[in-house]
Scaffold this active site. Structure first.
Site, mmCIF file in Angstrom:
data_model
loop_
_atom_site.group_PDB
_atom_site.id
_atom_site.type_symbol
_atom_site.label_atom_id
_atom_site.label_comp_id
_atom_site.label_asym_id
_atom_site.label_seq_id
_atom_site.Cartn_x
_atom_site.Cartn_y
_atom_site.Cartn_z
ATOM 1 N N ASP A 205 -0.364 2.615 -2.192
ATOM 2 C CA ASP A 205 -0.203 1.158 -2.134
ATOM 3 C C ASP A 205 -1.562 0.456 -2.076
ATOM 4 O OD1 ASP A 205 2.918 0.705 -1.302
ATOM 5 O OD2 ASP A 205 2.136 2.489 -0.318
ATOM 6 N N THR B 293 7.991 2.556 -2.527
ATOM 7 C CA THR B 293 7.131 3.463 -1.748
ATOM 8 C C THR B 293 7.925 4.655 -1.225
ATOM 9 O OG1 THR B 293 5.787 1.559 -1.117
ATOM 10 C CG2 THR B 293 5.471 3.552 0.169
#
Ligand code: AMP
Ligand code: MG
Length: 337
Positions: free
Chosen positions: A44, A125
């Site tokens: 991320d 994610t």
């Protein structure tokens, strides 16, 4: 329109998706957790740093509205994570240093104005950590409308030829990039072959019975019970597909699914703009239709959240009315609940 913006966005999302894929393969993932308990990884943060750096260089006046900020990296226990982010960002920008990376990540706190970019560095994610689907999602929003969207999909092959390559376990061949510019169509290319651009086109299937339905892999993200009622009302017989991230939107755009439904887990839940922007223009430009559960168009003029929209329906177009009607009979309205 938006030719330079498109070239920059496609270029940086490609670099970012290749980087995310390397991180996924090379790191033994220990995620940190944000205050809302959602996971955050090297992926991320490194991707947001890379995309923010490139956008700042090319479009210094455009705000960036992105999912992450640097606060998790500034905690003492994040030292190893920070070192790892630096190492990976340097694969794209060899001269990058820590301060630059932290401030690039924090460019994502931009104010959504008339013209801005929105980024989900790793959408999905949980899929990224689990070996499922995830995407790098970047979009340009102007006057409340998405004008350009790019999805970098490291684990999703979109062309038939590429699907064959993927079965040979060559991840670079297996991944793809999908992009669309308003009124200019939607396209995809293999992640490793930028020149091999082919148009994306939704499926022409008309029978709800045969429709392939898509939903989130994470059952906590949606109201599974309501979702099942809708699928049943539609009479869909084909097995539904569970998938993380806006890879689902790419599947609809590529004609590999007819319908994507997102019924929020609780009434009043609002999606983040970066979870829908890039995917929605790619579905629309591939010939499909995108609305919320009540048939309203998505309104990207309301800040970081889609304040005026409840859930999502993305379809091949011909099945959209049938889906909305099944929803009308199958889910609570927000007022009732
Ligand atoms: P999906 O894989 O389609 O479920 O979408 C992943 C996105 O769902 C993430 O990027 C989050 O922004 C968002 N998300 C996280 N938690 C929730 C939740 N409880 N309800 C709805 N969406 C969520
Ligand atoms: Mg996301």
């Amino acid at each position: 329109m938006w030719q330079h913006e498109r070239d920059v966005a496609v270029g940086v999302v490609r670099d970012a998706a290749v980087l995310a894929h390397a991180i996924e393969r090379e790191i033994d993932h220990a995620a940190l957790f944000k205050p809302d308990q959602s996971p955050i990884t090297v992926g991320d943060l490194a991707v947001q740093a890379v995309v923010a750096t490139r956008l700042a260089a090319e479009f210094p006046d455009d705000p960036l509205v992105a999912e992450e900020d640097s606060s998790p990296l500034r905690r003492p226990e994040a030292r190893p994570l920070l070192a790892s982010v630096l190492e990976f960002v340097r694969r794209v920008f060899p001269a990058a240093d820590l301060e630059q990376i932290l401030s690039a990540i924090d460019r994502g706190a931009g104010r959504p104005g008339r013209r801005f970019w929105t980024l989900d560095p790793v959408d999905g994610t949980k899929g990224f950590l689990r070996g499922g689907q995830y995407v790098v999602a970047l979009a340009l929003i102007v006057a409340g409308k998405v004008e350009l969207g790019v999805l970098g999909c490291p684990r999703l092959s979109l062309s038939a030829r590429d699907a064959l390559a993927a079965s040979g376990e060559s991840p670079q061949d297996g991944g793809s990039i999908a992009f669309a510019v308003r009124h200019r169509g939607a396209f995809s290319a293999p992640l490793g072959m930028p020149g091999e651009v082919t148009p994306l086109r939704v499926s022409s299937l008309r029978e709800p019975r045969a429709a392939r339905l898509l939903r989130s892999y994470e059952s906590a993200h949606i109201d599974v019970e309501a979702w099942n009622v809708i699928a049943e009302r539609l009479g869909a017989e084909a097995p539904s597909i569970l998938m993380d991230s806006q890879a689902k939107h790419a599947m609809v755009a590529a004609g590999r699914s007819e319908l994507l439904l997102r019924v929020p887990a609780r009434p009043g839940f609002r999606d983040k703009i970066w979870d829908q922007a890039a995917g929605s223009i790619i579905v629309e430009e591939a010939g499909g239709r995108v609305t919320d559960l009540h048939g309203a168009p998505l309104d990207f003029s309301t800040g970081r959240l889609l304040e005026r929209n409840d859930g999502l329906v993305a379809s091949n177009g011909v099945l959209h009315a049938a889906a909305l009607s099944a929803i009308e009979h199958g889910v609570r309205s927000e007022e009732e609940s």
